[in-house]
Scaffold this active site. Structure first.
Site, PDB file in Angstrom:
ATOM      1  N   SER A   1     104.916  39.995  21.241  1.00 14.69           N
ATOM      2  CA  SER A   1     105.117  39.476  22.378  1.00 14.69           C
ATOM      3  C   SER A   1     105.071  37.945  22.159  1.00 14.69           C
ATOM      4  O   SER A   1     105.738  37.605  21.304  1.00 14.69           O
ATOM      5  CB  SER A   1     104.058  39.903  23.544  1.00 14.69           C
ATOM      6  OG  SER A   1     104.388  39.374  24.666  1.00 14.69           O
TER       7      SER A   1
ATOM      8  N   ASP B   1     107.842  45.417  25.537  1.00 14.20           N
ATOM      9  CA  ASP B   1     106.871  44.468  25.314  1.00 14.20           C
ATOM     10  C   ASP B   1     105.932  45.510  24.307  1.00 14.20           C
ATOM     11  O   ASP B   1     105.422  46.512  24.717  1.00 14.20           O
ATOM     12  CB  ASP B   1     106.019  43.833  26.112  1.00 14.20           C
ATOM     13  CG  ASP B   1     105.127  42.838  25.706  1.00 14.20           C
ATOM     14  OD1 ASP B   1     104.375  42.890  24.847  1.00 14.20           O
ATOM     15  OD2 ASP B   1     105.556  41.802  26.358  1.00 14.20           O
TER      16      ASP B   1
END
Length: 277
Positions: free
Chosen positions: A39, A153
């Site tokens: 991320s 993610d």
């Protein structure tokens, strides 16, 4: 000079601390030999591996709250609020098109194949496509199709991705965990990081909705409540999984960043000295 495998975790704007960690390591003569990022960690780590961290930091230091909101491009589909194209296009403009194979430092971006229930390690191809896949916060950003698989993610499955560094021949593995214990504030009350995140998100969304309404577009009034619920769940999940991963595969050094260091979208706070070690 000691060599380091650097692991940069997920956690929204708290990832500004990754810049401080990298600069501290450089100033104290550690050599970063590989980077694994998830991320926001994939963004900071990937740009550093490309030798352009100063360019990214300079731009981020110039951001205002309005700037952050204008980078959010509405997706009118059902798989995410924002497409993420404006952010990635801006990064490509700043850094230039880059392939992971050409980076100065070996780099792995960690994403998640939810349908396949497995992590996906991206260590080849377009750097910013890999980063875009790794930052695809569920419902907030639309998923990214990569080699025929839809990715989201990486923090969903591994917010502190140490495993990609297992085969490194380095002196130390240093992991930056953005899900650390909360810190107390001046009024002696421990703030809930989710509350801070929600306040930042809601303020940004109000500006965005106002701008959209002025141009004649409408946003469903109940959509943001759904995101707030998901944000709470995602933050709690990441913190729990992060602790489990660290316990199972402890790094040589773990740098803990408090979960309430800043709100999820408070990227306008990059210039604050508190994010430098």
């Amino acid at each position: 000079m000691k060599t380091v495998s650097l692991v940069l975790g997920s956690g929204g704007a708290r990832g500004l601390a990754h810049i401080g960690v990298i600069k501290w390591l450089e100033e104290h003569h550690y050599e970063i030999k590989s980077i694994s990022g998830c991320s926001i960690g994939s963004l900071i780590g990937g740009v550093y591996a490309a030798g352009k961290l100063d360019v990214l930091e300079g731009w981020m230091r110039s951001l205002s709250k309005v700037d952050v909101v204008t980078l959010l491009d509405i997706s009118w589909g059902e798989s995410g609020f924002f497409k993420g194209d404006k952010i990635i296009n801006k990064l490509v403009d700043l850094i230039g098109y880059t392939r992971i194979e050409d980076l100065e430092i070996p780099f792995t971006a960690v994403s998640a194949d939810v349908l396949g229930e497995k992590e996906v390690w991206i260590n080849s191809g377009s750097l910013f496509k890999a980063i875009r896949a790794s930052i695809s916060l569920p419902l907030f950003f639309t998923p990214v199709e990569y080699n025929g698989v839809k990715l989201i993610d990486g923090g969903v499955l591994n917010p502190v991705p140490i495993a990609p560094t297992f085969n490194d021949s380095t002196d130390l593995t240093i992991a930056v965990n953005l899900g650390g214990p909360m810190i107390k504030v001046k009024n002696n009350r421990v703030k809930n990081p989710i509350e801070e995140s929600e306040q930042s998100i809601q303020a940004s969304i109000r500006i965005l909705i106002k701008n959209l309404q002025e141009t004649g577009n409408k946003v469903p009034s109940n959509s943001w409540g759904i995101y707030e619920v998901l944000d709470k769940a995602f933050d709690a999940m990441q913190s729990t999984i992060g602790r489990q991963k660290i316990a199972a595969y402890p790094p040589d050094i773990e740098v803990l960043i408090a979960r309430n260091a800043c709100g999820t979208l408070e990227f306008e706070r990059t210039a604050e000295d508190r994010f430098r070690l």
